[in-house]
Design an enzyme around this catalytic site. Structure first.
Site, PDB file in Angstrom:
ATOM      1  N   LYS A 198     -17.165  -0.752   6.761  1.00  0.00           N
ATOM      2  CA  LYS A 198     -17.894  -1.735   5.890  1.00  0.00           C
ATOM      3  C   LYS A 198     -19.356  -1.889   5.862  1.00  0.00           C
ATOM      4  O   LYS A 198     -19.865  -1.688   4.642  1.00  0.00           O
ATOM      5  CB  LYS A 198     -17.469  -3.137   6.371  1.00  0.00           C
ATOM      6  CG  LYS A 198     -17.561  -4.106   5.126  1.00  0.00           C
ATOM      7  CD  LYS A 198     -16.917  -5.638   5.659  1.00  0.00           C
ATOM      8  CE  LYS A 198     -17.106  -6.450   4.564  1.00  0.00           C
ATOM      9  NZ  LYS A 198     -16.281  -7.901   4.925  1.00  0.00           N
ATOM     10  N   GLU A 203       0.791  -1.240  -0.026  1.00  0.00           N
ATOM     11  CA  GLU A 203       0.050   0.013  -0.099  1.00  0.00           C
ATOM     12  C   GLU A 203       0.674   1.434  -0.096  1.00  0.00           C
ATOM     13  O   GLU A 203       0.228   2.345  -0.349  1.00  0.00           O
ATOM     14  CB  GLU A 203      -0.929   0.083   1.210  1.00  0.00           C
ATOM     15  CG  GLU A 203      -2.217  -1.117   1.225  1.00  0.00           C
ATOM     16  CD  GLU A 203      -1.778  -2.484   1.461  1.00  0.00           C
ATOM     17  OE1 GLU A 203      -0.688  -2.643   1.883  1.00  0.00           O
ATOM     18  OE2 GLU A 203      -2.736  -3.316   1.685  1.00  0.00           O
ATOM     19  N   GLN A 248      -8.426  -6.785  12.168  1.00  0.00           N
ATOM     20  CA  GLN A 248      -7.826  -5.605  11.257  1.00  0.00           C
ATOM     21  C   GLN A 248      -8.591  -4.093  11.596  1.00  0.00           C
ATOM     22  O   GLN A 248      -8.594  -3.385  10.795  1.00  0.00           O
ATOM     23  CB  GLN A 248      -7.955  -5.821   9.804  1.00  0.00           C
ATOM     24  CG  GLN A 248      -7.264  -7.354   9.480  1.00  0.00           C
ATOM     25  CD  GLN A 248      -7.154  -7.459   7.751  1.00  0.00           C
ATOM     26  OE1 GLN A 248      -7.986  -7.090   7.036  1.00  0.00           O
ATOM     27  NE2 GLN A 248      -5.906  -7.934   7.483  1.00  0.00           N
TER      28      GLN A 248
END
Lengths: 586, 168
Positions: free
Chosen positions: A179, A67, A130
Site C-alpha cells: 500500500k 475474485e 489481511q
C-alpha cells in the site's frame, strides 16, 4: 509466438519530463502502456490507492462478485484474444481467492497478469490485518511473481511482468504491491526494455534433427499428427494444415488443441485420450509414427504410458524443453517455436498419399458410428450429446464456446465440431469447475460481437453463478446452456463404473435456473425435449441480454468411450451398442 | 526396471534477490526430490549468487530438473557438472571432548585437517576436501567422541579456463 509478437506494444516514447506521480498512477500508466483496455477486479483496503487513481485512465473496470471470477475472466480474455488478461484484487482473502484462477491459467499456459494490493511494507511479516504471504502462496502456480515495495519499481516491474506472461510458453504472473508503494510519490522513472526472461541457452532447432524428422515422416506408413494447444498459441494452424495435407497425415487433437485443425477437414480425426473417439485412440495405438506438435503427453491423453503407441516412433515439437521426455520418451525432439519448426519441416517433407492408412481408419470410424448417440433415434428423452450436436448445427459451428468441467465438457468436445482456432475455451489441465461463466465474460471483451455460448453442468455452474449479477451489471450478452442432470455427472459416472454404483455425494439439488435468471433481471428458458431445442436457441440468440437455458437432460447418461485412468489407451469402455445390447456391467 | 539414480551436482547462477533461492528449492520440493547438499554465496559479479546443489536422480530426471531450473526467471545459468572435470570441495568443523586431544591431533595430521580451537574441555577441527575425505575424517574421529559436527555441503568449480556464462 509470431502472432503475439505483433501485438507487443512499442516501448519508445516515454520519459518526457513529468511531475511527481504516485505509485498508483504509475501502475495505471504502465498498464495503459501495455495496451490494457479492461481489468477484472474487486477493491479492498490494501488496493484502495490504486482504485482511487484508476478513473483518470482509459481502462474499463469490471467489478466481479468473487475474485476467482476475476482471474477466470482475465484468463478467458487472454485465451480469446491472445493478449494478456489482467485481474486486480486486494491483499489477504482477495489474493487467495484469485488462486484457483491463477492455477487454471498456469496449467493451460494462459498469459494473465494479476495485480494484488499488499499491506504497507512495515507490516510485512507481522500478521497485520489481511496480510498474507501472497508471493509465497502463488510461487508454484505462477510463471513468476513480484513483491514491490517501492513506487519507483512499479513501471519496470509491470513491463517485465507482461513480457514474462506472454513470452515463450505463456503463463500467469502476479505483482503484489504494498500500500505504501501505491501511495508514495516519485519523480519520473527511467524505463529500459525488459532484459528478462533471458533467452538462456535458447537452442534453435538443429538442422540434423529436422532432417531426421522429415525422413521419419516421409518413411512412415501409418503416421498420426497429435496437435495441441501450442499450435494455436504459436499461430501455426495454417502450417499444420499444410503439413497434414502435403504428407497426407490424419490429425488427432488434444482437448485444448480442438480448433487448431478444422474438425470438418477429411484428415481430422477428432479428440484423442480418455474420452477420445474410439477410432482416434485405435489410430494412435496402431500408428508407426506420432508427430506431436505443441502438446505435452498429458496422462488424460496417453493413458498408460507403458503401452502408449509402442509401435510408433515419436517426434515432439515443443517450445518448453522441460516437456521433452517428461512422460513419453521421444525419438526426435524439436525444441522451439512450433510455427518455425513446422515451416522448416514443410520445406523438407515430400508429398505423400497414404490411402490404405486412411481407409483403415475410416473402417474404424464406421464401426464406432453405430454406437454414436447422434445416430440414436429420438426416443423422447433429451441427451446432452443431442444438445451439443444441435447447438453445433444451429450455430453453424461458428460460435465461441466456453465450457466448464465434467461430462458436458467432453460431450461438447465430441459433438461440437470446431473449425477455427480460439473458438473453444475450456479448463483442461487443472479441470476447474466454475470456469466457464467468468471465462466467457472475459472472452466477451475480446470479441464484443461474436456469438458466445457458455456450456456448464448444474454443478460447475453453481460454483461461480454469482457472476450472473456481474453480467447483468455490465450488460454482457452471453447464452448459457446449463446441462442439468441433477448429478455431479462425471463423478457419478466414475461411481457407476469403478465404485460399485454407490452414488455418494453426487446427487445435486439445484435452484430453479429460470427463476435464478429472472432474479438477475435476465431471461431464463427450460428445455426438456429435443424438439423444443431449436426454438429456445432462437429465442436466446434474439434476446439482448444474457440468457440461461436449463437443459433437463437424461440423468444417468455417461460419456463414452472412456479409457479408465491409467488404463491402456485402446482399452476403452464403449457405449453399449443399440444393436448388440451388451450393456457395460462389470 | 527403474533407471539408476546417481549423485548429480548442479551449479546454478541466480539473481541475488529475495525469494530466488526459495524458487530453486521449491522446484525440488514439489517433485519430492531430497536435496543432499546446498550451498549459496556471492560471486565475482555483483547481483549474482551461485548455488551448488547435489541431488540423487536418474539421468532423465536430472535433465528435466535442469530444464525446469532454466524456466525460473531469476535463474541465469544452470550446469549439471556431474560428468565434467570439476573440483568439488566441502568443509567441516568437528568438535570433540579434550580427553583424547593427542590422538585427535595425530588424526588431523593424517587427514591434513587443522585445529581451530583448543580449550581445557574441547578441541575443534576444521577440514576441507572431497566428500570422501571428510567422511573418512569423521569416521576416524568418531571413537574419540564427537560432540558437534557441521558440514557446509559441496561447492564445485570447473577445471580449466571455462566458466558458466553470465548473460545480462
Amino acid at each position: 509466438m509470431a502472432l503475439q509478437l505483433e501485438t507487443e506494444p512499442k516501448h519508445a516514447e516515454e520519459d518526457a519530463p513529468s511531475p511527481r506521480r504516485t505509485g498508483a498512477q504509475l501502475l495505471w500508466e504502465a498498464l495503459v502502456r501495455e495496451g490494457v483496455e479492461v481489468v477484472f477486479g474487486y477493491p479492498g483496503g490494501a488496493i484502495m490507492p490504486a482504485y482511487d487513481a484508476m478513473p483518470a485512465y482509459p481502462i474499463r473496470h469490471v467489478l466481479v462478485r468473487h475474485e476467482q471470477g476475476a482471474s477466470h475472466m482475465a484468463d478467458g480474455y487472454a485465451r480469446a484474444s491472445g493478449k494478456v488478461g489482467v485481474a486486480v484484487a486486494t491483499s489477504g482473502p482477495g489474493a487467495t481467492n484469485l488462486v484457483t484462477g491463477i492455477a487454471t491459467a498456469m496449467l493451460d499456459s494462459s498469459p494473465v497478469v494479476c495485480i494484488t494490493g499488499q499491506v504497507a511494507s512495515p507490516g510485512l511479516g507481522t500478521d497485520a490485518f489481511q496480510e498474507i504471504d501472497t508471493t509465497g502462496i502463488t510461487l508454484p502456480i505462477t510463471k513468476h511473481n513480484y513483491l514491490v515495495t517501492k513506487a519507483a519499481d512499479i513501471p519496470a516491474t509491470i513491463r517485465e511482468a507482461f513480457h514474462v506472461a506472454r513470452s515463450g510458453r505463456p503463463g500467469p504472473v502476479l505483482v503484489d504491491i504494498t500500500k505504501d508503494a501505491q501511495q508514495a510519490a516519485v519523480e519520473s522513472v527511467q524505463l529500459s526494455p525488459p532484459h528478462r526472461p533471458r533467452n538462456g541457452k535458447r537452442r534453435s532447432v538443429r538442422t540434423e534433427m529436422l532432417d531426421k524428422a522429415a525422413e521419419l515422416i516421409d518413411g512412415a506408413k501409418r503416421p498420426v499428427i497429435l496437435a495441441g494447444h501450442g499450435v494455436m498459441m504459436a499461430g501455426a494452424t495454417r502450417a499444420l494444415r499444410e503439413l497434414a495435407e502435403r504428407s497426407d497425415i490424419p490429425v488427432a487433437q488434444t482437448l485444448l488443441g480442438l480448433g487448431g485443425f478444422p474438425a470438418t477437414h477429411p484428415l481430422s480425426l477428432g479428440m484423442m485420450g480418455m474420452h477420445g473417439e474410439a477410432w482416434v485412440n485405435f489410430a494412435v495405438q496402431q500408428s508407426d509414427l506420432l508427430v506431436a506438435l505443441g502438446m505435452r503427453f498429458d496422462d488424460r491423453v496417453t493413458g498408460n504410458t507403458k503401452t502408449f503407441a509402442v509401435g510408433a516412433k515419436k517426434i515432439h515439437a515443443e517450445i518448453d524443453p522441460s516437456e521433452i521426455d517428461k512422460t513419453v520418451k521421444v525419438d526426435v525432439a524439436l525444441v522451439g517455436d512450433v510455427a518455425v519448426t513446422l515451416e522448416e519441416l514443410l520445406s523438407r517433407v515430400k508429398p505423400r498419399d497414404r490411402g490404405p492408412w486412411r481407409k483403415h481408419i475410416a473402417g474404424l470410424k464406421g464401426e464406432a458410428a453405430v454406437r454414436d448417440i447422434v445416430s440414436l433415434p429420438d426416443d423422447g428423452r433429451l441427451y446432452a450429446a443431442h444438445v451439443m450436436h444441435d447447438l453445433w448445427r444451429l450455430t453453424k459451428g461458428n460460435a465461441l464456446v466456453v465450457t466448464d468441467v465434467g461430462q458436458h465438457q467432453m460431450w461438447e468436445a465430441q459433438y461440437y465440431r470446431h473449425d477455427h482456432p480460439r473458438k473453444l475455451i475450456t479448463s483442461g489441465g487443472l479441470g476447474t469447475m466454475g470456469f466457464a461463466l467468468p471465462a466467457a465474460m472475459g472472452a466477451r471483451f475480446a470479441f464484443p460481437d461474436d456469438e458466445i455460448w457458455v456450456i456448464a453442468g448444474d454443478g460447475g455452474f453453481q460454483m461461480t453463478a454469482a457472476e450472473l449479477s456481474t453480467c447483468a451489471q455490465e450488460g454482457l450478452k452471453l447464452n448459457v446452456a446449463v446441462i442439468n442432470n441433477g448429478y455431479l455427472g462425471m463423478v457419478r459416472q466414475w461411481q457407476q463404473f469403478f465404485y460399485g454404483g454407490r452414488y455418494i455425494a453426487t446427487p445435486l439439488k439445484s435452484p430453479d435456473f429460470v427463476k435464478l435468471a429472472e432474479a438477475h433481471g435476465l431471461c431464463g428458458l427450460r428445455v426438456d425435449r429435443r424438439a423444443d431445442l431449436p426454438n429456445a436457441v432462437e429465442k436466446a440468440r434474439a434476446e439482448r441480454g444474457t440468457v440461461i437455458i436449463d437443459f433437463r437432460v437424461e440423468a444417468e447418461d455417461s460419456v463414452y468411450p472412456m479409457v479408465p485412468a491409467a488404463a491402456d489407451l485402446h482399452d476403452m469402455i464403449r457405449r453399449p451398442s443399440p444393436i448388440e445390447e451388451t450393456p457395460y456391467d462389470s | 526396471m527403474t533407471p539408476e539414480r546417481t549423485s548429480h551436482t548442479f551449479i546454478v547462477l541466480v539473481e541475488d534477490l529475495p525469494g530466488a533461492l526459495n524458487r530453486v528449492v521449491s522446484l525440488f520440493r514439489r517433485r519430492v526430490v531430497n536435496i543432499d547438499s546446498l550451498t549459496v554465496g556471492r560471486t565475482e559479479r555483483s547481483g549474482v549468487s551461485r548455488i551448488t546443489l547435489v541431488v540423487r536422480a536418474d539421468a532423465n530426471a536430472a535433465r528435466l530438473l535442469e530444464a525446469n531450473l532454466y524456466k525460473l526467471v531469476d535463474v541465469i545459468e544452470v550446469r549439471d557438472v556431474t560428468a565434467e572435470p570439476v573440483v568439488v570441495r566441502e568443509m567441516a568443523f568437528v568438535k570433540l571432548g579434550a580427553q583424547f586431544r593427542g590422538e585427535v591431533m595425530q588424526m588431523c595430521d593424517v587427514f591434513r585437517a587443522r585445529v581451530v580451537d583448543l580449550g581445557p574441555a574441547s578441541i575443534t577441527v576444521e577440514s576441507t576436501g572431497s566428500q570422501d575425505k571428510i567422511d573418512g575424517l569423521i569416521e576416524a574421529l568418531k571413537p574419540f567422541g564427537i560432540v558437534e559436527l557441521v558440514r557446509t555441503g559441496a561447492v564445485a568449480i570447473a577445471r580449466g579456463p571455462i566458466s558458466p556464462e553470465v548473460q545480462t
